[in-house]
Design an enzyme around this catalytic site. Structure first.
Site, PDB file in Angstrom:
ATOM      1  N   ASP A  64       3.617  36.733  40.641  1.00 31.61           N
ATOM      2  CA  ASP A  64       4.112  38.000  41.188  1.00 31.61           C
ATOM      3  C   ASP A  64       5.406  38.462  40.515  1.00 31.61           C
ATOM      4  O   ASP A  64       6.023  39.436  40.967  1.00 31.61           O
ATOM      5  CB  ASP A  64       4.285  37.923  42.710  1.00 31.61           C
ATOM      6  N   ASP A 210      13.562  34.600  42.874  1.00 30.72           N
ATOM      7  CA  ASP A 210      13.416  34.051  44.207  1.00 30.72           C
ATOM      8  C   ASP A 210      14.334  32.825  44.338  1.00 30.72           C
ATOM      9  O   ASP A 210      14.521  32.111  43.371  1.00 30.72           O
ATOM     10  CB  ASP A 210      11.991  33.598  44.434  1.00 30.72           C
TER      11      ASP A 210
END
Length: 304
Positions: A64, A210
């Site tokens: 992603d 992230d």
């Protein structure tokens, strides 16, 4: 400095939301940050010119965040791109992309440079006379970096009224912009402070996605104009954040508060939530200046 959010949701593309990708326009550069599936479509929707993208920064090798990269590289080829393209990302990204190109019989008619990263300490990976880009080591399930983008404002602003009063030739304007005094024909030395104003305050943007909550990044992002920090979960799902090595909105706000940043933008939302409004209200209990990233949203940095 302008930030365009192409996608800011976690995991998979959906009909109304896209995984992570951003465009940062800074000092005549157009930097692409992460490149998930759907990035090309979002670039077209945002009217970003493909030809202006010369540097792409990939945070980590989860799909992603980079599954759209090989498609974009191929599209550049179809558009007869000639200028160099630089890709910055974790070690292994070169092999992945070139393997896909070879398997499909594709090629690039332009020079493609990979700058593979593996240091666990912050390092400068791009720098010119106007911009510096450094890594922000993050704490995720695989090797991951955020990126710090900083302006380098060295040029002073011309005091037009003063230079005209002293009849200073335009050939000396650059000298004045870079702090030089001027000697007139009659021998008088005019100090630079009379001929120019202080440069604009340099702006900065930190991209952190992230990551698990990790205070080790605080010294690297202290005082930035805008911090984009992932907030995959709300605090009631903090156990999931810890398990998957992500952050909550409250944790992102705590980092922003401790790093004394000017403004915080949240993103990388889990698609389990029907609305993202709860992320802002939760973060604002800790840090006052909170903005919600969303697909297609544009921000002038500092935010207005």
């Amino acid at each position: 400095m302008k930030l365009t959010i192409l996608g800011c949701y976690a995991a998979t593309p959906r009909t109304l939301s896209n995984p992570t990708s951003q465009v940062l326009e800074i000092k005549n550069h157009v930097f692409l940050i992460d490149c998930a599936e759907g990035t090309q479509v979002q670039l077209r929707k945002s009217k970003v010119k493909f030809s202006k993208i010369n540097h792409i920064f990939i945070s980590h090798l989860h799909g992603d965040h980079f599954y759209g990269l090989v498609g974009l590289i191929s599209t550049f080829m179809l558009l007869n791109r000639e200028s160099d393209l630089h890709v910055y990302g974790p070690k292994g990204i070169k092999e992945i992309i070139l393997s896909q190109l070879r398997a499909s019989g594709s090629y690039t008619g332009y020079s493609l440079f990979f700058h593979e990263l593996e240091s666990k300490a912050s390092e400068v990976i791009f720098e010119d006379e106007k911009v510096r880009v450094s890594t922000i080591p993050l704490n995720h399930r695989i090797y991951t970096n955020g990126y710090l983008f900083e302006e380098k404002n060295k040029e002073r602003k011309l005091n037009i009224a003063a230079v005209e009063e002293y009849a200073i030739d335009k050939v000396y304007y650059n000298k004045i912009k870079y702090g030089g005094d001027i000697t007139l024909e009659d021998g008088r030395v005019i100090p630079n402070t009379e001929l120019s104003f202080d440069p604009a305050v340099a702006r900065s943007y930190a991209y952190c996605s992230d990551t698990l909550y990790d205070e080790r990044i605080i010294p690297l992002i202290e005082g930035v104009d805008l911090l984009y920090h992932e907030s995959t979960f709300l605090e009631k799902e903090a156990h999931l954040a810890e398990k998957t090595m992500h952050s909550t909105a409250k944790q992102a706000a705590t980092i922003a508060l401790k790093a004394k940043v000017r403004q915080l933008a949240l993103g990388h939302y889990s698609t389990r939530y029907g609305s993202i409004d709860g992320f802002q209200s939760e973060a604002e209990t800790i840090f006052p200046n909170v903005w919600l990233a969303d697909d297609g949203k544009e921000f002038e940095i500092p935010l207005r």
